[in-house]
Design an enzyme around this catalytic site. Structure first.
Site, short mmCIF file in Angstrom:
data_model
loop_
_atom_site.label_atom_id
_atom_site.label_comp_id
_atom_site.label_asym_id
_atom_site.label_seq_id
_atom_site.Cartn_x
_atom_site.Cartn_y
_atom_site.Cartn_z
N ASN A 9 0.87 -1.18 0.00
CA ASN A 9 0.00 0.00 0.00
C ASN A 9 0.91 1.23 0.00
O ASN A 9 1.56 1.52 1.01
CB ASN A 9 -0.88 -0.03 1.26
CG ASN A 9 -1.73 1.21 1.41
OD1 ASN A 9 -1.81 2.03 0.50
ND2 ASN A 9 -2.35 1.36 2.57
N TRP A 10 0.96 1.90 -1.13
CA TRP A 10 1.85 3.06 -1.23
C TRP A 10 1.28 4.29 -0.53
O TRP A 10 1.95 5.30 -0.41
CB TRP A 10 2.13 3.38 -2.71
CG TRP A 10 3.09 2.43 -3.37
CD1 TRP A 10 3.63 1.29 -2.83
CD2 TRP A 10 3.64 2.53 -4.70
NE1 TRP A 10 4.47 0.68 -3.74
CE2 TRP A 10 4.50 1.43 -4.88
CE3 TRP A 10 3.49 3.45 -5.74
CZ2 TRP A 10 5.20 1.22 -6.07
CZ3 TRP A 10 4.18 3.24 -6.93
CH2 TRP A 10 5.03 2.14 -7.10
N LYS A 11 0.02 4.23 -0.10
CA LYS A 11 -0.63 5.37 0.57
C LYS A 11 -0.47 6.62 -0.30
O LYS A 11 -0.49 6.51 -1.52
CB LYS A 11 -0.08 5.52 1.99
CG LYS A 11 -0.16 4.20 2.79
CD LYS A 11 0.11 4.32 4.23
CE LYS A 11 -0.04 2.96 4.91
NZ LYS A 11 0.11 2.99 6.35
N HIS A 93 -9.21 0.97 5.57
CA HIS A 93 -7.92 1.13 6.24
C HIS A 93 -8.10 2.07 7.43
O HIS A 93 -8.93 2.99 7.38
CB HIS A 93 -6.90 1.70 5.23
CG HIS A 93 -5.50 1.66 5.75
ND1 HIS A 93 -5.02 2.55 6.67
CD2 HIS A 93 -4.47 0.81 5.47
CE1 HIS A 93 -3.75 2.26 6.94
NE2 HIS A 93 -3.40 1.21 6.23
N GLU A 95 -6.46 4.46 8.35
CA GLU A 95 -6.26 5.88 8.00
C GLU A 95 -7.52 6.46 7.35
O GLU A 95 -7.75 7.67 7.42
CB GLU A 95 -5.02 6.02 7.10
CG GLU A 95 -3.75 5.81 7.92
CD GLU A 95 -2.57 5.21 7.19
OE1 GLU A 95 -2.57 5.19 5.94
OE2 GLU A 95 -1.65 4.73 7.88
N GLU A 163 -4.58 -5.01 10.97
CA GLU A 163 -3.52 -4.02 11.15
C GLU A 163 -3.72 -3.28 12.47
O GLU A 163 -4.54 -2.34 12.54
CB GLU A 163 -3.56 -3.00 10.01
CG GLU A 163 -3.34 -3.57 8.64
CD GLU A 163 -2.83 -2.53 7.66
OE1 GLU A 163 -1.92 -2.85 6.92
OE2 GLU A 163 -3.32 -1.38 7.70
N GLY A 169 3.47 2.07 10.74
CA GLY A 169 4.46 3.14 10.54
C GLY A 169 5.25 3.49 11.78
O GLY A 169 5.94 4.51 11.80
N SER A 209 4.23 -2.30 10.18
CA SER A 209 5.69 -2.36 10.33
C SER A 209 6.29 -3.69 9.89
O SER A 209 7.26 -4.17 10.48
CB SER A 209 6.11 -2.03 11.78
OG SER A 209 5.76 -0.69 12.08
N GLY A 230 3.13 -1.19 4.16
CA GLY A 230 3.14 0.23 3.81
C GLY A 230 4.54 0.66 3.39
O GLY A 230 4.98 0.43 2.27
N GLY A 231 5.27 1.26 4.33
CA GLY A 231 6.57 1.86 4.04
C GLY A 231 7.53 0.95 3.28
O GLY A 231 8.19 1.40 2.33
O1 G3H Z 1 -1.45 -0.59 4.68
C1 G3H Z 1 -0.38 -0.75 5.24
C2 G3H Z 1 -0.24 -0.57 6.66
O2 G3H Z 1 -0.88 0.55 7.14
C3 G3H Z 1 1.13 -0.80 7.22
O3 G3H Z 1 1.98 0.32 7.06
P1 G3H Z 1 3.51 0.18 7.49
O4 G3H Z 1 4.03 -1.09 6.87
O5 G3H Z 1 4.18 1.41 6.96
O6 G3H Z 1 3.53 0.09 8.98
#
Ligand code: G3H
Length: 249
Positions: A9-11, A93, A95, A163, A169, A209, A230-231
């Protein structure tokens, strides 16, 4: 046997040059024994879909509106995602739940829209730290799952991502025992609602994470069928290491 899934997920990250990271993945994974999904920002879905054509990498959206079209400025429908080449969409999600006040009822409507458009919905759930510290994690997850999943959910049209919000993050991850407890619980809730066959086919991803250094341990955990990353999905080298850990699991 559930096919494993590594989802990135590149957000709200990625301009056109980020497609070079996707290109690297498509070259490395022309074929793969696991499913691979990248959900770039909506502005890149069209180009990402073209870039990923013929590879093992599928492209998804990060959200959709419950309606197919209409006066909803700034929104995007599931049908539009499909039209841009997406095959999946992330729904609910944390967010979106936190930043946009999305309720589980709305999320269920979005999942239905995704099904109607022929997309696979990646439906997210997860607790805040205060909920965990209050010992309320399982009831909270149970409620989110019950209210966010439409009755029409199947093993083919639905993936669930657990999650924990406090792990997103932050570099913090739950223990494998904590992950197993929630994933086993979700599986049992799915069995109770949808029956063994459907429930045992729905893939459960862990997110929060996930990185190359902890992926193998997480993928060895009960009822973990992959990850929503994510990251660490922003760089092909990091995401490839996670995909390889999933293949090896
Ligand atoms: O959608 C992905 C998640 O919110 C995880 O994000 P993260 O891997 O940056 O902690």
């Amino acid at each position: 046997m559930r096919r494993k899934l590594a989802a990135g997920n590149w957000k709200m990250n990625g301009l056109a040059e980020a497609l070079s990271e996707l290109n690297e993945l498509t070259v490395t994974y022309g074929e793969a024994p696991v499913d691979i999904l990248i959900c770039p920002p909506a502005t890149l879905i069209d180009r990402a879909s073209e870039a990923a054509e013929g590879s093992a990498v599928a492209i998804g959206g990060q959200d959709c509106h419950p309606k197919t079209s209409g006066a909803h400025t700034g929104d995007i429908s599931a049908e539009m995602l499909r039209d841009s080449g997406a095959s999946h969409v992330i729904i609910g999600h944390s967010e979106r739940r936190d930043d946009h006040g999305e309720s589980s009822t709305l999320i269920a409507a979005k999942a239905t829209a995704a099904y109607d458009a022929g997309l696979i919905a990646v439906v997210c759930c997860g607790e805040h730290l205060s909920t965990r510290e209050a010992g309320e994690t399982l009831p909270h997850i149970g409620k989110q799952i019950a209210e966010s999943l439409p009755d029409a959910a199947t093993a083919e049209n639905t993936v669930i991502a657990y999650e924990p919000v406090w792990a997103i993050g932050t570099g913090l991850t739950p223990t494998v025992e904590q992950i197993a407890e929630v994933h086993d619980f979700i599986r049992a809730e799915l069995v109770a609602r949808f029956g063994e066959t459907t429930a045992n086919g729905i893939r459960l991803l862990y997110g929060g994470s996930v990185k190359p250094s902890n992926a193998a341990e997480i993928f060895a955990t009960s009822n973990v069928d992959g990850a929503l990353v994510g990251g660490a999905s922003l760089k092909a080298a990091d995401f490839s290491a996670i995909i390889d850990a999933l293949v090896a699991a």
